[in-house]
Design an enzyme around this catalytic site. Structure first.
Site, PDB file in Angstrom:
ATOM      1  N   HIS A 107      -3.100  -0.291 -12.662  1.00 20.18           N
ATOM      2  CA  HIS A 107      -1.884   0.345 -12.155  1.00 20.18           C
ATOM      3  C   HIS A 107      -1.127  -0.571 -11.184  1.00 20.18           C
ATOM      4  O   HIS A 107      -0.151  -0.141 -10.557  1.00 20.18           O
ATOM      5  CB  HIS A 107      -2.290   1.652 -11.458  1.00 20.18           C
ATOM      6  N   LYS A 109       1.283  -3.498  -9.474  1.00 24.39           N
ATOM      7  CA  LYS A 109       2.631  -4.037  -9.685  1.00 24.39           C
ATOM      8  C   LYS A 109       2.784  -5.254  -8.777  1.00 24.39           C
ATOM      9  O   LYS A 109       2.983  -5.117  -7.563  1.00 24.39           O
ATOM     10  CB  LYS A 109       3.711  -3.005  -9.343  1.00 24.39           C
ATOM     11  N   ASP A 114       6.217 -19.162  -8.410  1.00 25.04           N
ATOM     12  CA  ASP A 114       5.917 -20.494  -7.872  1.00 25.04           C
ATOM     13  C   ASP A 114       4.849 -20.477  -6.781  1.00 25.04           C
ATOM     14  O   ASP A 114       4.737 -21.428  -6.004  1.00 25.04           O
ATOM     15  CB  ASP A 114       7.187 -21.166  -7.327  1.00 25.04           C
ATOM     16  N   HIS A 280       8.924   7.897  -6.234  1.00 25.45           N
ATOM     17  CA  HIS A 280       7.749   7.237  -6.786  1.00 25.45           C
ATOM     18  C   HIS A 280       7.138   6.241  -5.807  1.00 25.45           C
ATOM     19  O   HIS A 280       6.093   5.659  -6.068  1.00 25.45           O
ATOM     20  CB  HIS A 280       8.140   6.534  -8.097  1.00 25.45           C
ATOM     21  N   LYS A 282       5.140   4.587  -2.665  1.00 24.63           N
ATOM     22  CA  LYS A 282       3.825   4.896  -2.092  1.00 24.63           C
ATOM     23  C   LYS A 282       3.661   4.057  -0.823  1.00 24.63           C
ATOM     24  O   LYS A 282       3.456   2.835  -0.896  1.00 24.63           O
ATOM     25  CB  LYS A 282       2.705   4.560  -3.085  1.00 24.63           C
ATOM     26  N   ASP A 287       1.273   5.387  13.558  1.00 25.02           N
ATOM     27  CA  ASP A 287       1.854   5.130  14.875  1.00 25.02           C
ATOM     28  C   ASP A 287       3.021   4.149  14.736  1.00 25.02           C
ATOM     29  O   ASP A 287       3.790   4.243  13.781  1.00 25.02           O
ATOM     30  CB  ASP A 287       0.775   4.633  15.829  1.00 25.02           C
TER      31      ASP A 287
END
Length: 362
Positions: A107, A109, A114, A280, A282, A287
């Site tokens: 899952h 991403k 470079d 979507h 996350k 604090d």
């Protein structure tokens, strides 16, 4: 370090960096769709490959099925490496250990250009309007400096798992200099590790919170330890905010997460339902000191079954910028009122509780 919360601007920035690549492009995503965004990334990889840039695309076999059918042959014929992560086979192949389990998915991403520019967050390769009337909204961190080598290491480890090839080239890890005052570290997690890294790190951070915890996630189906950490934070006087989408793309999961609202509200957790889009993104702030952004949902699947990647950031300036994004969410959200929630119909409660029984499968 830049936090990117504009969908089209994030896609444009990623493609611009691919167009500026000189040595290599490494892209790992869960969804690679057969749409305009998939075509835009495909064209960018083809342009880079034509310039002599070494390009490697790693996609989840389940999440990227449509894009695989649409673009894999074209990319391979041009010389771009295209690899499926956790390919699935027949039931017999699974039983013989020759195919990935259906419920174990990559899952992550990650984009590395470079070895010096990295992207990590919730952004898949798919149109924002993939669901009519419910556009996706994401958050991605663009990073430079030594932490890019950590993103690179995760990508190459996943590539090695699928190909067995460790010949990735010396230019994958160029000499790195500090690029600014921000301190960050990569937090990979998944079933290949001996512990649930993301779950344990999040619980530890919540237990150390002194004033405020803000959690943004599209899917909230927690395990008992995570749920107790939120309750204990409230009991010791910490303001805990949970930002969810008012509408999501999975009705079964939405009902399951709503089954937790009662116990959360009873403890004092403030639940906010975001109206404008499918949120979507996350990310978490603790604090004024720590932030986390990545692919990890706050659910059992992300904690135990998915290969995930997140960036933990120890920097007040970055936390302040993420707080600005969170305040924008809150301004466009509807709070869940405890007294109103308790009055929901019996058939709604029953449906939510039935869905919760399958929480470990979601």
């Amino acid at each position: 370090m830049a936090l990117l919360d504009g969908y089209d601007a994030t896609v444009a920035a990623m493609i611009a960096d691919i167009d500026g690549a000189r040595h290599h492009v490494h892209l790992l995503v869960y969804i690679y769709a057969a749409d305009a965004t998939g075509r835009a990334f495909t064209d960018a990889l083809l342009r880079a490959n034509a310039r002599g840039v070494r390009c490697s695309l790693l996609v989840d076999a389940l999440g990227a099925r449509a894009g695989w059918r649409a673009f894999a042959d074209t990319l391979r014929e041009a010389g771009v490496e295209v690899v499926q992560a956790l390919p699935m086979g027949s039931l017999m192949a699974v039983l013989k250990g020759k195919s990935a389990r259906f419920d174990l998915r990559n899952h992550r991403k990650i984009l590395v250009v470079d070895g010096s520019i990295g992207y990590i967050g919730s952004q898949n390769v798919i149109d924002a309007e993939s669901m009519p009337g419910l556009p996706n909204e994401e958050l991605v961190a663009r990073v430079t400096g030594p932490v890019v080598s950590e993103l690179q290491a995760v990508f190459l480890a996943d590539r090695y798992l699928e190909t067995g090839d460790s010949n990735f080239g010396i230019d994958s890890f160029p000499p790195m200099q500090e690029q600014g005052p921000h301190v960050a570290q990569m937090l990979p997690s998944g079933p290949g590790y001996g512990t649930q890294n993301a779950q344990m790190a999040l619980i530890s951070m919540i237990h150390h919170a002194r004033s405020e915890v803000v959690i943004t996630t599209p899917y909230f189906v927690p395990d008992e330890a995570f749920l107790q950490a939120l309750q204990l934070a409230c009991y010791r006087g910490v303001d805990v905010h949970l930002v969810l989408s008012q509408r999501i793309d999975q009705r079964f999961t939405q009902a399951a997460q709503e089954a937790y609202f009662g116990v959360l509200l009873d403890a004092g957790v403030q639940i906010h339902l975001y109206r404008p889009a499918f949120l979507h993104a996350k990310h978490v702030t603790i604090d004024d000191e720590v932030a986390m952004v990545g692919s990890t949902n706050m659910d059992i699947r992300s904690f135990a079954l998915n290969a995930e990647a997140a960036l933990v950031i120890y920097d007040r300036e970055v936390v302040a910028r993420m707080r600005e994004i969170q305040r924008r969410y809150l301004a466009s959200s509807e709070p869940v009122v405890r007294a109103v929630w308790q009055q929901r119909p019996l058939h709604t409660r029953t449906w939510q509780n039935l869905c919760r029984l399958a929480d470990s499968l979601l």
